[in-house]
Design a protein around this motif. Structure first.
Motif: not given
Length: 177
Positions: A66-79
């Protein structure tokens, strides 16, 4: 001379043809999506602007993660899980989505049901980001992707939003026996 409507129709057809060739029931040699309840462990992946932390992940063949993906950036991101060729192909699709106006720097816009006279929703294809090996995460948000890895192989996890992979937003995923 192409009108704006003709250009939008052409973009939709290009994405549609890519979606049709990929097929509705995606299959992957390296595994398949799973439910979070089947996960044997969780791995947090922090997305910064143009970075992943950790930069490398090791898993075992047969393991469900289970990958828990936390976007701490200012842009949309993809995993996105895959090999380099899969990422190169997906980057073309993401570029088309960006050029159509569907993909913005911070999110995704829903396409109208009657864009350029075509009902993409009724067709079951079109401009969607719904591959089971991939998830988009908006700035400040958290998402999850759970995957069962079927065999030993070398993969990458990457952000295929135009320019992000090239800026270094890619990590190594090693699946061992």
């Amino acid at each position: 001379m192409f009108s704006r409507k003709s250009l939008m129709l052409t973009a939709c057809l290009l994405v549609l043809s890519a979606s049709v060739s990929a097929g509705a029931g995606h299959t992957y040699e390296f595994g398949q999506p799973a439910t979070a309840s089947k996960a044997t462990r969780s791995i947090e992946v922090v997305m910064g602007d143009m970075s992943f932390e950790p930069k490398a992940i090791k898993v075992e063949a047969g393991e469900t993660v289970r990958f828990v993906l936390v976007n701490k950036g200012q842009l949309l991101h993809e995993f996105n899980l895959g090999d380099a060729a899969m990422h190169a192909s997906h980057q073309k699709e993401m570029l088309q989505m960006q050029q159509s106006g569907m993909l913005t720097p911070t999110g995704m816009k829903e396409m109208s049901h009657d864009m350029a006279g075509m009902d993409h929703a009724a067709m079951g294809h079109g401009m969607k980001h719904d591959d089971p090996n991939s998830v988009l995460v908006e700035p400040g948000k958290t998402a999850e992707l759970t995957w069962t890895f079927s065999k030993a192989t070398g993969l990458e996890f990457a952000c295929n939003i135009p320019g992000h992979y090239q800026a270094g937003m890619v990590g190594k995923l090693t699946v061992s026996q």
